[in-house]
Structure formats: C-alpha cells, structure tokens
Design a protein around this motif. Structure first.
Motif, PDB file in Angstrom:
ATOM      1  N   GLY A 135       1.001  -1.504   0.720  1.00 15.00           N
ATOM      2  CA  GLY A 135       0.233  -0.228  -0.353  1.00 15.00           C
ATOM      3  C   GLY A 135       1.089   1.297  -0.162  1.00 15.00           C
ATOM      4  N   ALA A 136       0.183   2.417   0.432  1.00 12.45           N
ATOM      5  CA  ALA A 136       0.640   3.458   0.414  1.00 12.45           C
ATOM      6  C   ALA A 136       1.840   4.151   1.419  1.00 12.45           C
ATOM      7  CB  ALA A 136      -0.117   5.112   0.160  1.00 12.45           C
ATOM      8  N   LEU A 137       1.353   2.754   1.636  1.00  9.34           N
ATOM      9  CA  LEU A 137       2.863   2.893   3.547  1.00  9.34           C
ATOM     10  C   LEU A 137       3.841   2.431   3.489  1.00  9.34           C
ATOM     11  CD1 LEU A 137       0.344   4.600   6.378  1.00  9.34           C
ATOM     12  CD2 LEU A 137       1.492   5.704   5.060  1.00  9.34           C
ATOM     13  N   GLU A 138       3.723   1.240   2.084  1.00 13.56           N
ATOM     14  CA  GLU A 138       4.900   0.294   1.966  1.00 13.56           C
ATOM     15  C   GLU A 138       6.162   0.722   2.741  1.00 13.56           C
ATOM     16  OE1 GLU A 138       6.603  -2.767  -0.883  1.00 13.56           O
ATOM     17  OE2 GLU A 138       5.021  -1.523  -1.629  1.00 13.56           O
ATOM     18  N   GLY A 139       6.957   0.313   3.620  1.00 23.89           N
ATOM     19  CA  GLY A 139       8.401   0.317   4.348  1.00 23.89           C
ATOM     20  C   GLY A 139       8.105   1.613   5.302  1.00 23.89           C
ATOM     21  N   VAL A 140       7.306   1.866   5.305  1.00 26.98           N
ATOM     22  CA  VAL A 140       6.805   2.769   6.734  1.00 26.98           C
ATOM     23  C   VAL A 140       7.121   1.648   8.027  1.00 26.98           C
ATOM     24  CG1 VAL A 140       5.228   4.112   8.356  1.00 26.98           C
ATOM     25  CG2 VAL A 140       6.378   4.381   5.956  1.00 26.98           C
ATOM     26  N   PRO A 141       7.161   2.509   8.869  1.00 24.21           N
ATOM     27  CA  PRO A 141       7.645   1.214  10.295  1.00 24.21           C
ATOM     28  C   PRO A 141       6.753   1.142  10.952  1.00 24.21           C
ATOM     29  CG  PRO A 141       9.127   3.271  10.844  1.00 24.21           C
ATOM     30  CD  PRO A 141       8.699   2.946   8.926  1.00 24.21           C
ATOM     31  N   ILE A 142       6.412   0.035  11.580  1.00 18.36           N
ATOM     32  CA  ILE A 142       5.472   0.515  12.998  1.00 18.36           C
ATOM     33  C   ILE A 142       6.335   0.530  14.251  1.00 18.36           C
ATOM     34  CG2 ILE A 142       3.501  -0.846  14.165  1.00 18.36           C
ATOM     35  CD1 ILE A 142       3.361  -2.115  11.120  1.00 18.36           C
ATOM     36  N   SER A 143       6.088   1.134  14.908  1.00 19.08           N
ATOM     37  CA  SER A 143       7.122   1.004  16.166  1.00 19.08           C
ATOM     38  C   SER A 143       6.318   1.751  17.356  1.00 19.08           C
ATOM     39  CB  SER A 143       8.131   2.063  15.743  1.00 19.08           C
ATOM     40  OG  SER A 143       7.188   3.683  15.010  1.00 19.08           O
ATOM     41  N   GLY A 144       5.043   1.210  17.711  1.00 19.37           N
ATOM     42  CA  GLY A 144       5.087   2.151  18.864  1.00 19.37           C
ATOM     43  C   GLY A 144       3.530   1.149  19.095  1.00 19.37           C
ATOM     44  N   CYS A 145       3.387   0.141  20.411  1.00 20.77           N
ATOM     45  CA  CYS A 145       2.012  -0.511  20.247  1.00 20.77           C
ATOM     46  C   CYS A 145       1.442   0.290  22.270  1.00 20.77           C
ATOM     47  CB  CYS A 145       2.681  -1.671  19.786  1.00 20.77           C
ATOM     48  SG  CYS A 145       1.264  -2.984  20.358  1.00 20.77           S
ATOM     49  N   LEU A 146       1.275   0.039  22.237  1.00 19.79           N
ATOM     50  CA  LEU A 146      -0.371   0.178  23.612  1.00 19.79           C
ATOM     51  C   LEU A 146      -1.579  -0.351  23.389  1.00 19.79           C
ATOM     52  CD1 LEU A 146       0.877   3.569  24.538  1.00 19.79           C
ATOM     53  CD2 LEU A 146       1.359   1.859  25.814  1.00 19.79           C
ATOM     54  N   GLY A 147      -2.074  -0.994  24.826  1.00 16.11           N
ATOM     55  CA  GLY A 147      -3.149  -0.892  24.748  1.00 16.11           C
ATOM     56  C   GLY A 147      -4.359   0.150  25.123  1.00 16.11           C
ATOM     57  N   ASP A 148      -5.674   0.321  24.335  1.00 19.43           N
ATOM     58  CA  ASP A 148      -6.128   1.604  24.911  1.00 19.43           C
ATOM     59  C   ASP A 148      -5.965   1.810  25.773  1.00 19.43           C
ATOM     60  OD1 ASP A 148      -7.139  -0.010  25.916  1.00 19.43           O
ATOM     61  OD2 ASP A 148      -9.865  -0.224  25.093  1.00 19.43           O
ATOM     62  N   GLN A 149      -6.682   1.063  26.877  1.00 17.54           N
ATOM     63  CA  GLN A 149      -6.143   2.419  28.194  1.00 17.54           C
ATOM     64  C   GLN A 149      -5.381   2.798  28.600  1.00 17.54           C
ATOM     65  OE1 GLN A 149      -9.417   3.466  29.659  1.00 17.54           O
ATOM     66  NE2 GLN A 149     -10.035   2.387  28.166  1.00 17.54           N
ATOM     67  N   CYS A 150      -3.292   1.929  28.284  1.00 18.39           N
ATOM     68  CA  CYS A 150      -2.273   2.319  28.600  1.00 18.39           C
ATOM     69  C   CYS A 150      -2.392   3.708  27.869  1.00 18.39           C
ATOM     70  CB  CYS A 150      -1.730   1.397  28.595  1.00 18.39           C
ATOM     71  SG  CYS A 150      -2.143   0.124  29.609  1.00 18.39           S
ATOM     72  N   ALA A 151      -2.343   3.380  26.250  1.00 18.11           N
ATOM     73  CA  ALA A 151      -2.698   4.614  25.389  1.00 18.11           C
ATOM     74  C   ALA A 151      -3.213   6.050  25.994  1.00 18.11           C
ATOM     75  CB  ALA A 151      -2.923   4.478  23.842  1.00 18.11           C
ATOM     76  N   ALA A 152      -4.339   5.838  26.606  1.00 17.94           N
ATOM     77  CA  ALA A 152      -5.093   7.075  27.048  1.00 17.94           C
ATOM     78  C   ALA A 152      -4.361   7.561  28.001  1.00 17.94           C
ATOM     79  CB  ALA A 152      -6.554   6.520  27.808  1.00 17.94           C
ATOM     80  N   LEU A 153      -3.586   6.645  29.531  1.00 21.28           N
ATOM     81  CA  LEU A 153      -2.702   7.310  29.922  1.00 21.28           C
ATOM     82  C   LEU A 153      -1.355   7.813  29.410  1.00 21.28           C
ATOM     83  CD1 LEU A 153      -2.526   6.879  33.468  1.00 21.28           C
ATOM     84  CD2 LEU A 153      -0.593   5.046  32.586  1.00 21.28           C
ATOM     85  N   VAL A 154      -0.772   7.616  28.820  1.00 20.93           N
ATOM     86  CA  VAL A 154       0.153   8.210  27.735  1.00 20.93           C
ATOM     87  C   VAL A 154      -0.417   9.196  27.354  1.00 20.93           C
ATOM     88  CG1 VAL A 154       1.736   7.770  25.836  1.00 20.93           C
ATOM     89  CG2 VAL A 154       2.018   6.542  27.601  1.00 20.93           C
ATOM     90  N   GLY A 155      -1.482   9.718  26.318  1.00 17.50           N
ATOM     91  CA  GLY A 155      -2.559   9.881  24.803  1.00 17.50           C
ATOM     92  C   GLY A 155      -2.109  11.406  26.824  1.00 17.50           C
ATOM     93  N   GLN A 156      -2.188  11.120  28.311  1.00 16.84           N
ATOM     94  CA  GLN A 156      -2.973  12.717  28.569  1.00 16.84           C
ATOM     95  C   GLN A 156      -1.583  12.778  29.780  1.00 16.84           C
ATOM     96  OE1 GLN A 156      -5.621  13.726  28.906  1.00 16.84           O
ATOM     97  NE2 GLN A 156      -6.183  13.165  27.793  1.00 16.84           N
ATOM     98  N   MET A 157      -0.413  12.156  29.211  1.00 18.61           N
ATOM     99  CA  MET A 157       1.040  12.750  29.844  1.00 18.61           C
ATOM    100  C   MET A 157       1.135  12.375  31.086  1.00 18.61           C
ATOM    101  SD  MET A 157       2.166  15.934  27.457  1.00 18.61           S
ATOM    102  CE  MET A 157       2.968  16.388  27.802  1.00 18.61           C
ATOM    103  N   CYS A 158       0.837  11.463  31.899  1.00 18.61           N
ATOM    104  CA  CYS A 158       0.942  11.019  33.383  1.00 18.61           C
ATOM    105  C   CYS A 158       2.678   9.698  33.033  1.00 18.61           C
ATOM    106  CB  CYS A 158      -0.885  10.154  33.684  1.00 18.61           C
ATOM    107  SG  CYS A 158      -2.146  10.850  33.906  1.00 18.61           S
TER     108      CYS A 158
END
Length: 207
Positions: A135-158
């Motif tokens: 696809g259009a993003l071929e070669g782009v690295p996947i470099s982050g993975c978080l569970g949804d509530q943990c992602a929200a914790l990080v998103g709120q900079m906790c």
C-alpha cells in the motif's frame, strides 16, 4: 470475541473450581481476577467450542493474539513473514502473562491449557516491530504499540508516579501510574502494566 462477550461465563465458573493452591493464583501473577473480560478464558472457550480453532492448533497452524498483534502481523506481511508480536501492556491483559517476570507464565498456560507456541513474542511499547509490506505506506516502520487504556494514560501525559487519568467510552476507566512499584489493591482495582520501555515497565492501578 470482544471484551464484553459473556459466552465465557461457564468457562470462568469451570476454571474457578480447579484453581491450584489458593484463589490468588491468577491475580498474584497477572494482577487480574479470573473474569470473562480477559483473553485467556476467551481462547479457552474457542478451543473448547470451535472445531476449526481446535484443528488449527492441532496442526500447528494457529496463532493467538489481541487486536494489536493481529494488526501488526497483517500489516507486516501476515502469512508471508508477518511479525507475530505484542507489547507488554497488551500481553498483561491476557491473563497468561506474568507481570513480575515479564514473560508468558508456564503455570498459567498449563492451567488454561494453552500451548505457548501460539502466543506472540512480547516486545516493549516503543520499538520497530516491522515494516509495512504493501500500500501507500509500504516500507514505513510500525514502532509503537499500547493497550487502549494505557494509550489513554500516555496520551494524557501521566508519566509520573501518582498521575492519573479518567476516560469515558463503552465504559469509564480510571488509571493511576504507580511507577515501577507493583501495587496490590484490596478494594477491587486491578494491577496492570502501564508502559514498557528499555526492558523496564511502569505499573498502574485501574478501576
């Protein structure tokens, strides 16, 4: 099978009758109660009730994972060399992952009757897992993975111990960062991994 699926209630009842030692067996290793919410009982239900899944496991064609691991696997090539991995936060919600030793727990896998070879490789929450294969993003690295509530914790900079967030969606979830300390709750909260970086993790209490 999504988190709200209650077909696993009878599985939970059956498993609870044969918990070894004491009722703290699962929670002391995972921070989680034996409950329909988490992945291990859903996989046990599939193994008990879906012949195609049973057959795939018997023939060593099966892989198990949460939605993040399926996405990474699919985007990095799937059956053509895709990366079968997850991060510590998602692994910590399966009820198969020891959140002290940070690895799949042999005793838990034996208790649930789940072969470890079908489980994804556990990685940190931020590293390169693989490259997009098409696809259009071929070669782009996947470099982050978080569970949804943990992602929200990080998103709120906790990022600091004691910081907390509350999010509202299908449910209402409060998470508090407890730093590198595994904190037990006597009031119904669960202990989970908030984020994992450079071989270390920060924990959280969730309700």
């Amino acid at each position: 099978m999504v988190w709200l699926d209650l077909r696993t209630q009878s599985t939970v009842e059956s498993l609870s009758k044969r918990i070894p030692g004491n009722n703290n067996f699962v929670k002391s290793k995972t921070g989680l109660p034996l409950n329909t919410y988490f992945s291990a009982v859903k996989l046990r239900w599939l193994l008990d009730n879906v012949r195609k899944v049973q057959k795939a496991v018997e023939e060593k064609r099966a892989l198990f994972g949460t939605i993040d691991s399926w996405l990474i696997w699919s985007l990095t090539g799937g059956v053509n060399g895709g990366a079968h991995c997850t991060d510590v936060t998602n692994a910590s919600r399966t009820m198969l992952f020891n959140i002290h030793s940070l690895e799949w727990d042999k005793q838990l896998c034996e208790f649930f009757g789940i072969p470890t070879e079908i489980l994804p490789h556990v990685r940190s929450s931020s590293e390169i897992y693989g490259l997009m294969k098409a696809g259009a993003l071929e070669g782009v690295p996947i470099s982050g993975c978080l569970g949804d509530q943990c992602a929200a914790l990080v998103g709120q900079m906790c990022f600091q111990e004691g910081q907390a967030k509350n999010t509202y969606g299908t449910g209402c979830f409060l998470l508090m960062n407890t730093g590198e300390k595994f904190v037990k709750s006597n009031n119904g909260l669960i202990t989970t991994i908030a984020i994992g970086l450079n071989g270390k993790v920060q924990y959280a209490l969730e309700g």
